[in-house]
Design an enzyme around this catalytic site. Structure first.
Site, PDB file in Angstrom:
ATOM      1  N   ILE A 693       0.819  -1.232   0.000  1.00 13.78           N
ATOM      2  CA  ILE A 693       0.000   0.000   0.000  1.00 13.78           C
ATOM      3  C   ILE A 693       0.840   1.264   0.000  1.00 13.78           C
ATOM      4  O   ILE A 693       0.323   2.350  -0.162  1.00 13.78           O
ATOM      5  CB  ILE A 693      -0.986   0.033   1.194  1.00 13.78           C
ATOM      6  CG1 ILE A 693      -0.265  -0.247   2.502  1.00 13.78           C
ATOM      7  CG2 ILE A 693      -2.153  -0.902   0.969  1.00 13.78           C
ATOM      8  CD1 ILE A 693      -1.153  -0.058   3.720  1.00 13.78           C
ATOM      9  N   SER A 698      11.622   4.911   4.459  1.00 13.46           N
ATOM     10  CA  SER A 698      12.270   3.884   5.265  1.00 13.46           C
ATOM     11  C   SER A 698      11.904   2.456   4.849  1.00 13.46           C
ATOM     12  O   SER A 698      12.543   1.522   5.309  1.00 13.46           O
ATOM     13  CB  SER A 698      11.957   4.090   6.741  1.00 13.46           C
ATOM     14  OG  SER A 698      10.581   4.271   6.940  1.00 13.46           O
ATOM     15  N   GLY A 699      10.921   2.288   4.004  1.00 17.75           N
ATOM     16  CA  GLY A 699      10.627   0.933   3.579  1.00 17.75           C
ATOM     17  C   GLY A 699       9.288   0.806   2.880  1.00 17.75           C
ATOM     18  O   GLY A 699       8.680   1.791   2.493  1.00 17.75           O
ATOM     19  N   LYS A 715       5.318  -2.866   8.047  1.00 16.30           N
ATOM     20  CA  LYS A 715       6.348  -2.127   7.301  1.00 16.30           C
ATOM     21  C   LYS A 715       7.620  -2.956   7.274  1.00 16.30           C
ATOM     22  O   LYS A 715       8.164  -3.304   8.306  1.00 16.30           O
ATOM     23  CB  LYS A 715       6.611  -0.773   7.947  1.00 16.30           C
ATOM     24  CG  LYS A 715       7.782  -0.040   7.299  1.00 16.30           C
ATOM     25  CD  LYS A 715       7.663   1.457   7.407  1.00 16.30           C
ATOM     26  CE  LYS A 715       8.109   1.965   8.751  1.00 16.30           C
ATOM     27  NZ  LYS A 715       8.020   3.432   8.807  1.00 16.30           N
ATOM     28  N   ASP A 814       9.935  14.961  12.131  1.00 16.77           N
ATOM     29  CA  ASP A 814       9.478  14.811  10.750  1.00 16.77           C
ATOM     30  C   ASP A 814       7.951  14.917  10.706  1.00 16.77           C
ATOM     31  O   ASP A 814       7.282  14.085  10.094  1.00 16.77           O
ATOM     32  CB  ASP A 814       9.980  13.477  10.175  1.00 16.77           C
ATOM     33  CG  ASP A 814       9.962  13.487   8.645  1.00 16.77           C
ATOM     34  OD1 ASP A 814       9.760  14.576   8.057  1.00 16.77           O
ATOM     35  OD2 ASP A 814      10.132  12.419   8.040  1.00 16.77           O
TER      36      ASP A 814
END
Ligand SMILES: *[C@@H]1O[C@H](CO)[C@@H](O)[C@H](O)[C@H]1NC(C)=O
Ligand SMILES: *[C@@H]1O[C@H](CO)[C@@H](O)[C@H](O)[C@H]1NC(C)=O
Ligand SMILES: *[C@@H]1O[C@H](CO)[C@@H](O)[C@H](O)[C@H]1NC(C)=O
Length: 979
Positions: A693, A698-699, A715, A814
């Protein structure tokens, strides 16, 4: 006796009457106070709990109340910092004996009307600072005869300073700084002749000039007007401000000369004129300003020389950088016993530096870079052992670095490049323990780097190119673990590189070109994870190019040309995204790997006679020059390789399969954070493309439907080769999310680690990220205003929890709409803690310097980008940007904003272009997301959120509210009545 009794009675009666009066008045005061407390203020901390009628001596004993000791009438109400909220409680002023009303630092909102303020005309002081009042400033009637202090600073007042502000015959302090006032600075302020402090700084005023008659304010001690859009000249009358201690007109667009009359400011201690457009020469009129400690006229267009009368003052700091000043520094400056900071950079100064500079004062900072100074360095610049910053680059300073500089162990920052310095560098000069940066490039220095350099443990930059340094690079350099930039190029270094150099894990740039280094290029270089630039060209390296260079994924610049390197070009290098690749003029051989087999790379390959290519001219062709037997052997070995390769691949695959399929859990490290009804195998089996999705920094994120009916998000972090900080990101998520719980922070259910495989399993958020919903092509759910407001409030609560309830506090670093996820009901949760920072609470300012800026373009607070100091206020800025996204529906860097404009600039300009318009919702309509259902928009609420967004995105971190305040404010605004 009988005669006496009635007399005694009379006496008692009189006393009683008197008592009655006192009790009566204090009862009335108490009644007023209670009425305000109960009906007009919200007191979440219960600070006013002791306001009860039965208190002995009420109300004088109540918290925040002071009475006159004789009359027992209330004279002061001080609720500063009580965290109370509500509107301006003008009814306090119905206590006629009241003299001082201090409501600063609370959560009061709404306008302060002229009607309400008119009750307060008998006050001596009124302090409403640091609240959330807005609207226009109130008009004051002519009755405010005794008011001496009026402090409305740190609010959101807009509009003009009303003409009735002249009605304060006794006003001493007028503080309106840090508001949103956008009228002009009125001339009549110069009629307030009792003023000692006039503080209007940080307001978006219209361009206006300083009142011509400002000099009438002869009692003025503080004139504080930075960032107030002042233009025009500084009026001559300024010199009449004989009591003035602080003159701050910085950050404006003042023009003209600095007037001679400035010499009249005989009490002045600080003059701040930096960042204006002042021109002409500095007046030679400073001789009477004997109290002056700091003078800053940097960033103007000043010309000619520094006047003797300025140089001879006992200043602590003199800042004249970024002007067009010329001539020599007057020698008399060196006699100043107090000078600790001298900034003269970016001018046209010439001559030699005063010989005795540093002898007479505790000099800490000197920056005279980018001028035309010549001659020797002052022998005793560091005589008092306090010098930290030595910045002299881009001059013509010659001679050697004095031996005495070797004792200057206070130095942290040395930039003396681009001069004509010669001779050897004192050995100790390389090795100060606090040294962070040593830049001495482009001089004529010689000698070697001493082993003692190992003492400079904090060194991050060693930049010494363009000198005549020689000898070996000592292996002690490997102790400098902070080294990020090493540039030794264009010197005479020789010998092999110390093999331990591969342990400098923070290296970003290693440039040693044009030396006589020899030996092999270090082979095991995988620890150089941050390396972006490697230049070994023009040396005498031999041996092969290490294939491991191909694992340095951020490497963009690789130059190995002009050495004696042999062997083939490793295929692995083609994985890199190189802007510069040069291996020319070596002894390389074999076939050019496919990735480099293009005309574009030809010049990078030339000068290697044994390098061949199937088609790249003029390189020799590989096949034709080789005999058939060789070819056969070649083909056979290729086939063999393929076979072995596939066998290996199969082996690995089955092994993996075994690891995935069998219940061999030993090698998997699994941590559960919540009660979970699934196991890792069930999740692992679902990490397939059709469940993908999202793909992020980061992945990859997969949606996983479990047998139990539950849906989770998994994740899978990138492997270390793709994301070098993968391990850290994983640890951070686990450490932060594993220990915190909040309704507005994503729940981590489960983590799982196996060799290079790292997976995090979270609760599933049906509506994806706020960023996708607002800006995605698919559009997603339509968010109307009430939902957007609820999202803003939820995110604020999550952040307030991180900043204020977590000990120690956590800075997310972030915050952006893509990291805010929405569940089925569009309730927001903060995600992605891979860059979060837990603050150490040593020192009270709670800020930390980071080695690099993380965060996302458009969301990064300006001070963070410049100073790398991270505080909770940097998150507040990013949150402000998210609020602007919610209001406007635009992404922070939307192309429609135009050149160099981000959402903050765009909205600020639109909001301040015309305040009347904001009132009429016209400007608001330009900003508002047109996709919202207009009938659901509460304009009043939007305006308030916009105000919060604008204060969150203030340039100055101190002007930004805390997240806790933001939450309180939103809560107030979500319901109009209190309690
Ligand atoms: C109030 O004031 C009186 C006298 O000024 C004092 O004796 C008493 O302890 C105070 N406190 C309370 C709670 O009444
Ligand atoms: C101002 O102070 C004086 C002296 O204390 C007092 O007599 C006068 O009533 C005050 N004026 C106002 C408007 O409160
Ligand atoms: C300010 O003072 C000057 C001189 O006393 C006077 O002429 C002027 O009318 C005053 N301005 C206002 C707005 O009261």
């Amino acid at each position: 006796m009988a005669f006496r009794k009635p007399f005694l009675f009379l006496l008692k009666f009189c006393f009683f009457i008197n008592m009655m009066q006192i009790v009566g008045s204090s009862n009335r005061d108490a009644a007023i106070l209670l009425r305000v407390k109960n009906s007009q203020l919200d007191d979440p901390l219960g600070k006013l709990d002791d306001w009860v009628e039965t208190t002995h001596n009420a109300p004088c004993n109540w918290t925040g109340i002071s009475c006159d000791p004789q009359t027992l009438k209330v004279v002061s109400i001080n609720l500063s910092n009580f965290n109370v909220s509500g509107n301006f409680p003008a009814d306090f002023c119905r206590i006629l004996s009241l003299q001082n009303l201090n409501l600063s630092n609370n959560n009061l909102v709404g306008p302060v009307t002229s009607d309400s303020i008119s009750l307060c005309s008998h006050l001596l002081s009124l302090n409403l600072s640091s609240n959330y009042f807005d609207g226009n400033l109130p008009e004051f009637s002519t009755k405010f005869l005794n008011l001496t202090l009026l402090d409305f600073s740190f609010n959101s007042f807009t509009g003009e300073i009303p003409g009735t502000f002249v009605n304060f015959p006794k006003l001493q302090i007028l503080a309106l700084f840090s508001n949103l006032l956008n009228g002009s600075i009125p001339e009549f302020l110069s009629n307030l002749t009792e003023l000692t402090r006039l503080e209007l700084a940080y307001n978006p005023f219209r361009q206006s000039s300083l009142p011509v008659n400002i000099g009438r304010l002869t009692k003025l001690q503080n004139l504080w007007l930075p960032l107030t859009n002042l233009t025009g000249k500084i009026p001559d009358s300024i010199g009449n401000l004989v009591s003035l201690k602080n003159l701050d007109l910085s950050n404006n667009t003042l023009t003209g000369k600095i007037p001679e009359s400035i010499g009249g400011l005989k009490s002045v201690e600080q003059i701040e004129l930096y960042k204006n457009q002042l021109f002409g020469e500095l007046p030679d009129a400073f001789s009477n300003l004997t109290s002056l400690l700091r003078f800053d006229a940097s960033e103007n267009n000043l010309t000619r020389k520094i006047p003797e009368s300025l140089a001879s003052l006992p200043l602590e700091s003199l800042n004249l950088n970024d002007n067009s000043l010329e001539g020599a520094i007057p020698d008399i400056l060196a006699l100043n016993p107090k000078l600790n900071t001298l900034n003269l950079y970016n001018n046209r100064f010439s001559g030699t530096l005063p010989r005795n500079l540093g002898m007479n004062s505790e000099l800490e900072e000197i920056d005279v870079s980018n001028n035309s100074f010549e001659g020797p360095l002052p022998q005793n610049l560091c005589y008092r052992k306090k010098l930290q910053l030595l910045v002299l680059f881009e001059n013509r300073i010659s001679g050697s670095i004095p031996e005495s500089y070797g004792d200057c162990s206070s130095l942290t920052y040395v930039r003396i490049q681009n001069n004509e310095l010669s001779g050897t560098v004192p050995e100790e000069f390389w090795s100060f323990s606090g040294l962070e940066r040593l830049e001495i490039s482009d001089n004529k220095l010689e000698g070697s780097i001493p082993p003692a350099i190992s003492n400079a443990k904090g060194l991050t930059q060693l930049v010494i190119f363009g000198n005549n340094f020689s000898d070996k690079l000592p292996s002690e350099i490997c102790y400098l673990h902070e080294l990020a930039i090493v540039d030794l190029s264009v010197n005479q270094f020789s010998g092999e590189l110390p093999s331990c150099i591969i342990n400098l894990t923070k290296l970003q740039r290693l440039d040693i070109h044009e030396n006589m280094f020899t030996g092999a290029i270090p082979k095991t270089v995988s620890l150089w994870r941050d390396l972006t630039e490697l230049d070994f060209s023009h040396n005498r390296f031999f041996g092969e190019i290490p294939a491991e260079l191909g694992s340095l994924l951020v490497l963009t610049y690789l130059d190995l040309s002009w050495n004696s390197i042999s062997g083939e070009i490793p295929e692995e290098l083609t994985k890199l995204k190189l802007n510069k690749f040069n291996v020319s003029n070596n002894r390389l051989e074999g076939k050019v790997p496919l990735g480099f087999n293009a005309n574009f790379y030809l010049s990078s390959l030339m000068g290697n006679p044994d390098l061949c290519s199937p088609d790249l001219k003029p390189l020799p062709t590989c096949s034709r020059s080789k005999p058939v037997s060789f070819m056969l052997v070649g083909i056979l070995s290729v086939i063999a390789l393929i076979l072995i390769g596939s066998l290996l691949w199969l082996l690995i695959k089955t092994k993996k399969f075994v690891a995935f399929g069998s219940k061999n859990k030993q090698s998997w490290k699994i941590t559960s954070f919540q009660q979970v009804r699934f196991n890792e195998e069930e999740v692992l089996a679902s990490l397939t493309n059709e469940n993908l999705i999202g793909t992020g920094r980061s992945g990859r994120v997969y949606q996983v439907k479990l047998k139990s009916g539950q849906t989770v998000a998994a994740k899978r972090l990138w492997e270390v080769v793709r994301l070098p900080e993968s391990e850290r990101v994983f640890q951070l998520e686990v450490e932060t999310l594993g220990r915190i719980r909040h309704a507005n922070i994503i729940k981590l259910l489960f983590s799982c680690i196996h060799e290079d495989f790292r997976m995090l399993v979270y609760e599933y958020m049906e509506n994806g990220s706020l960023g996708d919903v607002l800006h995605g092509e698919k559009g997603g759910v339509l968010l109307d205003w009430p939902r957007r407001f609820a999202i803003a409030l939820g995110v604020a609560q999550g952040m307030a929890y991180l900043h204020h309830d977590c000990v120690p506090p956590i800075v997310h670093r972030d915050i952006k709409s893509n990291n805010i996820l929405l569940d089925k009901e569009c309730r927001p949760k903060l995600a992605d803690f891979g860059f979060a920072k837990t603050m150490q609470q040593d020192g009270n300012d709670c800020e930390q310097v980071m080695s690099s800026v993380v965060g996302s373009y458009g969301y990064i607070a300006p001070e963070y980008a410049h100073t790398m100091k991270v505080t909770v206020k940097s998150d507040v800025y990013s949150f402000g940007v998210v609020l602007l996204e919610l209001i406007s529906g635009k992404s922070p860097n939307h192309s429609s904003f135009g050149e160099n404009k981000d959402i903050v600039k765009w909205v600020t300009e639109a909001a301040f272009s015309n305040q009347e318009q904001v009132k009429e919702n016209v400007a608001l309509d330009q900003i508002l997301d047109i996709r919202m259902n207009p009938s659901a928009i509460e304009y009043h609420q939007v305006k308030r959120v916009l105000n919060v967004a604008l204060s969150c995105t203030s340039e100055l971190p101190t002007n930004r509210p805390s997240m806790r305040r933001v939450v309180e404010l939103f809560k107030l605004h979500s319901s109009t009545h209190i309690k």
